[in-house]
Design an enzyme around this catalytic site. Structure first.
Site, PDB file in Angstrom:
ATOM      1  N   ASN A  98      -9.834  -0.759  -1.664  1.00 22.09           N
ATOM      2  CA  ASN A  98      -8.465  -0.648  -1.649  1.00 22.09           C
ATOM      3  C   ASN A  98      -7.840  -1.153  -2.736  1.00 22.09           C
ATOM      4  O   ASN A  98      -7.787  -2.456  -2.949  1.00 22.09           O
ATOM      5  CB  ASN A  98      -8.009  -1.479  -0.249  1.00 22.09           C
ATOM      6  CG  ASN A  98      -6.429  -1.071   0.137  1.00 22.09           C
ATOM      7  OD1 ASN A  98      -5.873  -0.356  -0.750  1.00 22.09           O
ATOM      8  ND2 ASN A  98      -6.100  -1.610   1.282  1.00 22.09           N
ATOM      9  N   HIS A 152      -4.029   7.256   1.702  1.00 23.49           N
ATOM     10  CA  HIS A 152      -4.463   5.744   1.150  1.00 23.49           C
ATOM     11  C   HIS A 152      -5.699   5.505   1.546  1.00 23.49           C
ATOM     12  O   HIS A 152      -6.215   5.844   2.803  1.00 23.49           O
ATOM     13  CB  HIS A 152      -3.347   4.920   1.744  1.00 23.49           C
ATOM     14  CG  HIS A 152      -3.599   3.504   1.428  1.00 23.49           C
ATOM     15  ND1 HIS A 152      -3.668   2.860  -0.045  1.00 23.49           N
ATOM     16  CD2 HIS A 152      -3.837   2.442   2.155  1.00 23.49           C
ATOM     17  CE1 HIS A 152      -3.868   1.708   0.000  1.00 23.49           C
ATOM     18  NE2 HIS A 152      -4.041   1.426   1.302  1.00 23.49           N
ATOM     19  N   CYS A 162       0.857  -1.211  -0.249  1.00 24.58           N
ATOM     20  CA  CYS A 162      -0.051   0.007  -0.008  1.00 24.58           C
ATOM     21  C   CYS A 162       0.904   1.413  -0.041  1.00 24.58           C
ATOM     22  O   CYS A 162       0.369   2.289  -0.326  1.00 24.58           O
ATOM     23  CB  CYS A 162      -0.837   0.101   1.150  1.00 24.58           C
ATOM     24  SG  CYS A 162      -2.181  -1.465   1.172  1.00 24.58           S
TER      25      CYS A 162
END
Ligand code: UT7
Length: 345
Positions: A297, A267, A119
Site C-alpha cells: 500500500n 486503491h 489513501c
C-alpha cells in the site's frame, strides 16, 4: 465550459525490494510470507534508503510526468502534493519539490498546496486541481502522490499488522485545461467519527507541550503514540462498502453505468478489499489493475502509480473510460471518472 485532463504520468519507486520473508529474516518480525500474501496480497514492497525524503522520491516522478506531457517545469502554475508522510511536520512537501525542480532558481514561483487525505489523498488532490482548472485559477498543474512510509513503520512484531502492508513510492500526473472533459467528475466523502481508527498520534496539540518531555527537556514518545494504530477489520469493512457506493454514485451522478468503464483503478490497501468490491459490483477481473503484490500500500501514490504503469504498458489507451476509487484513514474516500485522452494538441 473549461475542463481538465491528464496529459502525462510519471513514477519513481526506490530500488530496494523488501520481501515478506525479509520482514521476518532481516527485521526479525514474527510473521510469515504466506500469512501476508494470503491475507493482503502483498509479496514485496520498496523501502527508500535513509536520507531520502518524500519530495526526493517525488522529484524523478514529477520530471517523468513533465517529460511525458511535453512540458517544462516552468510551465507549471500549481503544484499539488498529496502525502501522509511529508518530509517534515511543516512546511508541506510541495515547496520542497518545487525547489528540487529548480523553479525558484529559474524565477518561477507557482503556488504549492499539500493535501493530507491519506489513501484518498490523490483523489482529493485531483478534485482540487480539477476545480482550480475549471475555475480558471490554474491551467497547468502537477499533481503528485508520494510516500516514504518505511521511516515511520514499527518494524517489530508489535507493529506487524500495519508494517506488513505499506511501502514507499511516488507518482505524478500533469493536468491541463481542456475543451473536452478528461476528468468527468470527482466524488469525495468522509466520516470523521472513525478518525482514530487509523491514525498516528506522534504529536498531539492537546498536550502541553505537544510531546512529553523528560527531566532534561528531551522529547519522549511512548510506542503507542509513536506508531500508527489501525483497527484493521473495521477499516476493511468500511473500505468495501464505501468503495462500492462511491463507484456506484460517481457513475449515477455522471448519468453513466459501471458497464461503460473500461478500467477500474482501485486503491491497493488489501487485495481482498478490491476482490470483494469487484464481486459486489460484478466487475470482471480483466477490468482491474493491481500492483499491491509488488509495492504494498503506497497510500497517496497508489492510484497515480497504477495510472502510470497502465499508460506506459499500453493497458490504458486513448478513449478509455477509467474509474478511480480509494478509501483510507479519516475515514475518507473518493471516486472519479475519467475519459483517457492524453494526446498532444
Ligand atoms: O490504506 C489504509 C487502509 N487500510 C486498510 O484498508 C487495511 C484494512 N484491513 C486489513 O487489510 C486487514 O484487517 C489486515 C491485513 C490489517 C489484518 O488482517 P485480518 O485478517 O483482519 O487480521 P486481524 O487483524 O483480525 O488479526 C488476525 C491475527 C491476529 O492474531 P491473533 O490475535 O488472532 O492471534 C494478528 O496478530 O493475525 C495476526 N497478524 C499477523 N500475523 C502474522 C496480524 N498481522 C500479522 C502479520 N503476520 N503481519
Amino acid at each position: 465550459m473549461r475542463h481538465a485532463r491528464i496529459v502525462g504520468t510519471g513514477a519513481n519507486v526506490p530500488d530496494r525490494v523488501v520481501t515478506n520473508d525479509d520482514l521476518a529474516v532481516v527485521y526479525g518480525i514474527d510473521t510469515d510470507e504466506a500469512w501476508i500474501r494470503t491475507r493482503t496480497g502483498v509479496r514485496e514492497r520498496r523501502f527508500a534508503d535513509e536520507g531520502v525524503r518524500t519530495s526526493d522520491l517525488a522529484a524523478p516522478a514529477a520530471r517523468r510526468a513533465l517529460e511525458a506531457a511535453g512540458w517544462q517545469a516552468s510551465d507549471l502554475d500549481l503544484v499539488v502534493f498529496c502525502t501522509l508522510s511529508p518530509d517534515k511536520a511543516f512546511p508541506g512537501s510541495g515547496v520542497y519539490l518545487q525547489a528540487l525542480l529548480g523553479l525558484p532558481d529559474a524565477g518561477c514561483f507557482p503556488p504549492c498546496l499539500d493535501v493530507r487525505n491519506q489513501c484518498s489523498g490523490f483523489l482529493y488532490g485531483l478534485a482540487c486541481a480539477t476545480g482550480m482548472i475549471r475555475g480558471g485559477l490554474a491551467s497547468r498543474v502537477l499533481l503528485v502522490g508520494a510516500e516514504v512510509h518505511s521511516a515511520a513503520l514499527d518494524l517489530t512484531t508489535r507493529g506487524r499488522s500495519v508494517a506488513a502492508l505499506f511501502g514507499d513510492g511516488a507518482a505524478a500526473v500533469c493536468l491541463e485545461a481542456s475543451e473536452a472533459p478528461g476528468v468527468r467528475d470527482v466524488l469525495l466523502g468522509a466520516d470523521g467519527r472513525h478518525a482514530d481508527s487509523l491514525a498516528q498520534g506522534v504529536w498531539d496539540m492537546g498536550r502541553r507541550p505537544f510531546v512529553t518531555l523528560d527531566a532534561e527537556g528531551r522529547g519522549t514518545i511512548p510506542p503507542e503514540q509513536l506508531w500508527a494504530h489501525m483497527d484493521g477489520p473495521l477499516v476493511f469493512r468500511h473500505a468495501v462498502s464505501r468503495m462500492r457506493d462511491a463507484l456506484v454514485d460517481v457513475c449515477a451522478r455522471d448519468g453513466s453505468s459501471l458497464q461503460d468503464v473500461d478500467l477500474f483503478v482501485l486503491h491497493q490497501a488489501n487485495r481482498r478489499i478490491n476482490t470483494q468490491v469487484a464481486r459486489l459490483l460484478e466487475i470482471p477481473e480483466d477490468r482491474l489493475v493491481h500492483n499491491i503484490e509488488r509495492f504494498g500500500n503506497t497510500t497517496a501514490a497508489t492510484i497515480p502509480l497504477l495510472l502510470d504503469e497502465a499508460a506506459r504498458s499500453g493497458r490504458l489507451v486513448e478513449g478509455m473510460r477509467v474509474a478511480l476509487c480509494a478509501f483510507g484513514s479519516g475515514f475518507t474516500w473518493g471516486s472519479a471518472l475519467l475519459d483517457w485522452s492524453t494526446a498532444r494538441r
